[in-house]
Motif scaffolding. Structure first.
Motif, mmCIF file in Angstrom:
data_model
loop_
_atom_site.group_PDB
_atom_site.id
_atom_site.type_symbol
_atom_site.label_atom_id
_atom_site.label_comp_id
_atom_site.label_asym_id
_atom_site.label_seq_id
_atom_site.Cartn_x
_atom_site.Cartn_y
_atom_site.Cartn_z
ATOM 1 N N ASP A 161 0.847 -1.158 -0.048
ATOM 2 C CA ASP A 161 -0.158 -0.031 0.000
ATOM 3 C C ASP A 161 0.887 1.243 0.166
ATOM 4 O OD1 ASP A 161 -3.141 -1.031 0.762
ATOM 5 O OD2 ASP A 161 -1.447 -2.042 1.834
ATOM 6 N N PHE A 162 0.906 1.912 -1.182
ATOM 7 C CA PHE A 162 1.769 3.230 -1.263
ATOM 8 C C PHE A 162 1.273 4.204 -2.414
ATOM 9 C CE2 PHE A 162 3.737 0.367 -4.148
ATOM 10 C CZ PHE A 162 4.142 1.213 -5.245
ATOM 11 N N ILE A 163 1.563 5.282 -2.347
ATOM 12 C CA ILE A 163 1.185 6.058 -3.334
ATOM 13 C C ILE A 163 2.516 6.846 -3.950
ATOM 14 C CG2 ILE A 163 0.011 8.451 -3.850
ATOM 15 C CD1 ILE A 163 -1.680 7.774 -1.464
ATOM 16 N N LEU A 164 2.700 6.691 -5.504
ATOM 17 C CA LEU A 164 3.709 7.391 -6.093
ATOM 18 C C LEU A 164 3.143 8.800 -6.520
ATOM 19 C CD1 LEU A 164 6.456 6.440 -7.926
ATOM 20 C CD2 LEU A 164 4.950 7.227 -8.992
ATOM 21 N N THR A 189 6.493 18.457 -15.015
ATOM 22 C CA THR A 189 5.675 19.650 -15.157
ATOM 23 C C THR A 189 4.266 19.857 -14.770
ATOM 24 O OG1 THR A 189 6.372 19.129 -17.617
ATOM 25 C CG2 THR A 189 4.840 20.952 -17.528
ATOM 26 N N GLY A 190 3.671 18.719 -14.694
ATOM 27 C CA GLY A 190 2.486 18.671 -13.601
ATOM 28 C C GLY A 190 2.807 17.540 -12.457
ATOM 29 N N LEU A 191 1.744 17.089 -11.791
ATOM 30 C CA LEU A 191 1.731 16.306 -10.830
ATOM 31 C C LEU A 191 0.961 14.941 -11.133
ATOM 32 C CD1 LEU A 191 1.523 16.755 -6.910
ATOM 33 C CD2 LEU A 191 0.452 14.991 -7.923
ATOM 34 N N GLY A 192 1.829 13.818 -11.328
ATOM 35 C CA GLY A 192 0.927 12.532 -11.487
ATOM 36 C C GLY A 192 1.104 11.768 -10.526
ATOM 37 N N SER A 193 0.201 10.593 -10.526
ATOM 38 C CA SER A 193 0.116 9.803 -9.298
ATOM 39 C C SER A 193 -0.266 8.335 -9.769
ATOM 40 C CB SER A 193 -0.858 10.326 -8.192
ATOM 41 O OG SER A 193 -2.055 10.344 -8.620
ATOM 42 N N GLY A 194 0.174 7.414 -8.959
ATOM 43 C CA GLY A 194 -0.120 5.866 -9.282
ATOM 44 C C GLY A 194 -0.470 5.356 -7.761
ATOM 45 N N ILE A 195 -1.428 4.953 -7.629
ATOM 46 C CA ILE A 195 -1.969 4.291 -6.293
ATOM 47 C C ILE A 195 -1.969 2.923 -6.002
ATOM 48 C CG2 ILE A 195 -3.625 4.435 -4.439
ATOM 49 C CD1 ILE A 195 -4.638 7.123 -5.632
#
Lengths: 329, 329
Positions: A133-136, A141-147
């Motif tokens: 369980d983690f968030i990347l 340039t922007g803010l991306g994420s993978g949960i």
């Protein structure tokens, strides 16, 4: 008898460059290369350049390896459909990339966006090894994420989950490219950092070398270099960016209670300049039951190969899932 | 030969009452009962009352059924540890409830908090049948939530995921019981609605029957009744509550991109008074790629049995998971 080692191909299609490479299950990049994406080109022409470049590399490897799958990271990629859907920075129609790639190479392929691929990359080869369980967070340039929840990437019902950059953190705040106001990425990203510098130049009377640089010339790297020289505006810009990121993460962790938040991409290279104020702010602002639990970590994917490793990890993890799946009787 | 039907026991331990009942795999509640929780009592004494009450009910069922598992919903319950950890409204030490229950009844047991149990209840028997990605929101004294991703409840690394009521929606806003300010549940819950009524009584010069009711006497039910009579303050309080909930959900959906948000509990009984402004606000405030996707639905668990059905669904879903799991060689 010569036993050939299984490898996968990782492809990362970016707005400027496309990197690709062959990666084994331990995360060793056997061979890699890149070509310009040519944003104005159609998808058809792009793949007509990419495929022969990959095949040339395959030939150079003298058949020592056995290609078992292909993972692709791309903007506006939909995991469920295998498509890239009207990417804002590429002149592509909606294109079924997985279909094209599987047809050409005759192995299973899978696609997702770059932040999701990076998250799986960290889980398989980097800072999130052994975590479920983690968030990347990618800070570009922007803010991306993978949960990641319970060891699986969260795709959501439509394949578009994980848009943490578009959580609104300041209602009525900065204009965002998405048409709304106050989204996290307008504050926390390379561009957000620049905007904060300009807000500080408006508010402060401190002398700063930043006063000599136009908005269009200014880069996050320059702000970083000046901060390291002790420039007060640059230092305050990083401090404010981390403080707001910490507050945003205090809200983010109530959803999935992650073990760690991993920072990835350009701005993460600033290290403690961004990590320290983020940690402090997260600890200060978190709900009691979460205080001191989620660690702030930096990416551990070698920067050069990060995108290719992420895409490779995506397909390795998919192949693993399939080999574990229970087949219906 | 008499083939006995498999059933489970669902237990919902609340601050005031504890409900329990036997439920089959189709969600039929065969038999149910309740007893007062007695918040001042120790856990030991509580279970000394609860267990014989359950066994009495079992005897009355003449052995027509085969008990295969027990699901429990309780405050501050930790799914991973099987414990209830220092519940704020009960005079219990940290107690391993799963251990106690499994020892007494000799079948597998599982525990989680009431909002998580309700989410699984909706997925198995209610409004989320067939859905794999949704969020359940309980609107009671506070705001609880259960998040389902890919068909599984999100517990997080520590078992405490899904505290959407403590996402901060107004930085520096209303005092929250958690010690922070501006948490969603200070605005969106039965208590939040009351607080909004009192803010409106301070700001407006409209005449309202609400001006005759003290804060301690006022209930969400009264506000609902007055809204149905056309009271302007009551109507505006519901409208503001829904508007803020819609904004909060616009932020929530960026994490897991759910197919639906299901409203459960007291305030959800207000139906369109809460659903309409929530829907409008979510549509208005959502990021483009999510606009019009997540539906706002009301719970479909029969209100009387909702908590027991939720706890029963929890153990049914766990038994199902185990029967599907691949056993390591």
């Amino acid at each position: 008898m010569n036993i050939r080692k299984d490898i996968v191909l990782g492809i990362d299609i970016g707005g400027t460059n496309t990197a690709f490479g062959f990666v084994d299950e331990e995360g060793n990049c056997i061979r890699e290369s890149a070509l310009p994406t040519n944003a104005s080109e159609s998808a058809d022409l792009f793949f007509k350049r990419l495929f022969p470049a990959i095949e040339k590399m395959q030939t150079e490897m003298n058949g020592d390896y056995n290609l078992v799958g292909i993972g692709i990271g791309a903007p506006n990629a939909n995991y469920y459909h295998g498509t890239v859907e009207l990417p804002p920075n590429l002149n592509w129609d909606t294109t079924n990339v997985v279909e094209l790639v599987e047809k050409r190479f005759n192995v299973p392929a899978v696609i997702t966006n770059d932040a999701n691929a990076a998250a799986i990359g960290e889980m398989k080869f980097g800072a999130a090894k052994g975590m479920k369980d983690f968030i990347l967070i990618t800070l570009g340039t922007g803010l991306g994420s993978g949960i990641v929840v319970g060891g699986n990437l969260v795709y959501g019902h439509d394949g578009f989950a994980g848009e943490v950059g578009h959580a609104i953190v300041k209602p009525g705040g900065r204009d965002c490219g998405c048409g709304r106001k106050g989204c996290l990425e307008t504050y926390v990203s390379a561009t957000g950092l620049k905007r904060t510098v300009y807000k500080l130049l408006a508010n402060r009377i401190t002398t700063s070398k930043l006063q000599d640089i136009s908005y269009n010339q200014l880069t996050a790297k320059t702000i970083y270099n000046l901060a390291m020289e002790g420039d007060k505006i640059a230092l305050e810009a990083f401090a404010q960016t981390g403080e707001l990121l910490g507050k945003a993460l205090a809200n983010a962790i109530v959803y999935t209670s992650p073990e760690a938040i991993i920072l990835f991409g350009g701005l993460a290279l600033a290290g403690d300049l961004i990590v320290k104020p983020t940690e402090e702010s997260l600890t200060k602002n978190a709900l009691n039951i979460f205080k001191g639990k989620a660690k702030i970590l930096l990416s551990q994917l070698s920067d050069k190969n990060a995108a290719v490793l992420g895409s490779a990890a995506l397909i390795w993890s998919e192949l693993e899932k399939n080999s574990k799946a229970v087949h219906p009787c």
